[in-house]
Design an enzyme around this catalytic site. Sequence first.
Site, mmCIF file in Angstrom:
data_model
loop_
_atom_site.group_PDB
_atom_site.id
_atom_site.type_symbol
_atom_site.label_atom_id
_atom_site.label_comp_id
_atom_site.label_asym_id
_atom_site.label_seq_id
_atom_site.Cartn_x
_atom_site.Cartn_y
_atom_site.Cartn_z
ATOM 1 N N LYS A 35 5.229 -14.588 7.309
ATOM 2 C CA LYS A 35 5.678 -14.036 6.029
ATOM 3 C C LYS A 35 5.105 -12.636 5.837
ATOM 4 O O LYS A 35 4.191 -12.215 6.566
ATOM 5 C CB LYS A 35 5.231 -14.944 4.887
ATOM 6 C CG LYS A 35 3.732 -15.074 4.751
ATOM 7 C CD LYS A 35 3.342 -16.004 3.613
ATOM 8 C CE LYS A 35 1.820 -16.116 3.510
ATOM 9 N NZ LYS A 35 1.401 -16.934 2.358
ATOM 10 N N TYR A 261 -11.730 14.808 -4.543
ATOM 11 C CA TYR A 261 -11.396 14.669 -5.953
ATOM 12 C C TYR A 261 -12.552 14.060 -6.749
ATOM 13 O O TYR A 261 -13.214 13.112 -6.291
ATOM 14 C CB TYR A 261 -10.174 13.772 -6.131
ATOM 15 C CG TYR A 261 -8.861 14.422 -5.765
ATOM 16 C CD1 TYR A 261 -8.445 15.601 -6.386
ATOM 17 C CD2 TYR A 261 -8.022 13.848 -4.808
ATOM 18 C CE1 TYR A 261 -7.243 16.184 -6.052
ATOM 19 C CE2 TYR A 261 -6.823 14.423 -4.477
ATOM 20 C CZ TYR A 261 -6.423 15.605 -5.097
ATOM 21 O OH TYR A 261 -5.224 16.179 -4.771
#
Length: 365
Positions: A35, A261
């Site tokens: 899956k 950042y």
Amino acid sequence: MSRPSKIIIDLAAIQANCRLAQSIAPHSKTVAVIKADAYGHGAVEVAKSLEPQVEMFTVSCLEEALVLRENGISKPILLLEGCFDISELKIAADNQCELVVHSRLQLEQLIDTPLKTAINIWLKIDTGMHRLGISPQEVGAVYAKLAASKNVKNIVLMTHFAHSDHIGGEHTAMQISRFEDCIQPIVANANQKVELSMANSAALLAWYQTRMDWNRPGIMLYGLSPFAGPIEAASKLIPAMNFESQVIALRDVSTGESVGYGCTWEAKRPSVIATIAVGYGDGYPRTAKSGTPVLINKQRAPLAGRVSMDLITVDVTDLANVQIGDNVLLWGKELSANEVASWAGTIGYELVTRMPRRVTRHFVS
């Protein structure tokens, strides 16, 4: 020259991990869990490599199954969440899919819908996970209705564990006991053998009582251990995904200067910072903290500053001979995705399954 971030999938490693799963329970049959695009490893390619080796595949939903059928996969496919509405039932039957039934609604839809072909059903029993499944008190009545339906060919009884990655834990022992108690009358009164399925990867590796007719290995196929700590069987797994990129810039950073950042990382000494072409847009977790390891030319180096969309920065002050173009391993055979995940406040399962299409995949065997 394309952007250097890439994923290399070792199909031979997946085959070897599957053989390990089968060696643990040699008398059981294997349902390979593929899956979520085989946990990010490429469902079609993984299915093709495992098809000669396993009896069945399992996915979450019909859409995932149809992709496999369209690409030539012929082995039976189990839909772990069953069908979401009546329209899917006929498509599932026509495409040789087997269905999990986990609710009264699914039971009624299956019984009431005319089908050309009877379907194999996996009756899911909620023994303590409390997400999906028939309650133990209802199992006998639901099983009888399924057995009486002309739409049902065979019935497998299954459950799923909430805490099987906790070795020796009471919750898993309780779930095993509940499963055994509620199926006993069915097994005792059946005219033929009733097949059973309990073990996921963690249970298969650590709970011998769960190794039944069908085992459902998932994360272990891809070489990641489901356990937080070391266990002997899991130590034999081979990671199948290498997530790699390259150094694209090097710069000297003075003491007291910040990187990235938010200015969250500050140089405590004159430092050399390597910029690597990978970021959260490529699937590298934004939540990874400064200090998260990467391997540059097989040498460990710590993340310095925040992860941005396209780039990360790494402190290579203590590494020898780092050059632009050098290979960087973000996780893989020599640096477990589980270790990186622990720095990011998540689990290895999430890291490998969330990889975006921007990162090119290369399959080797």
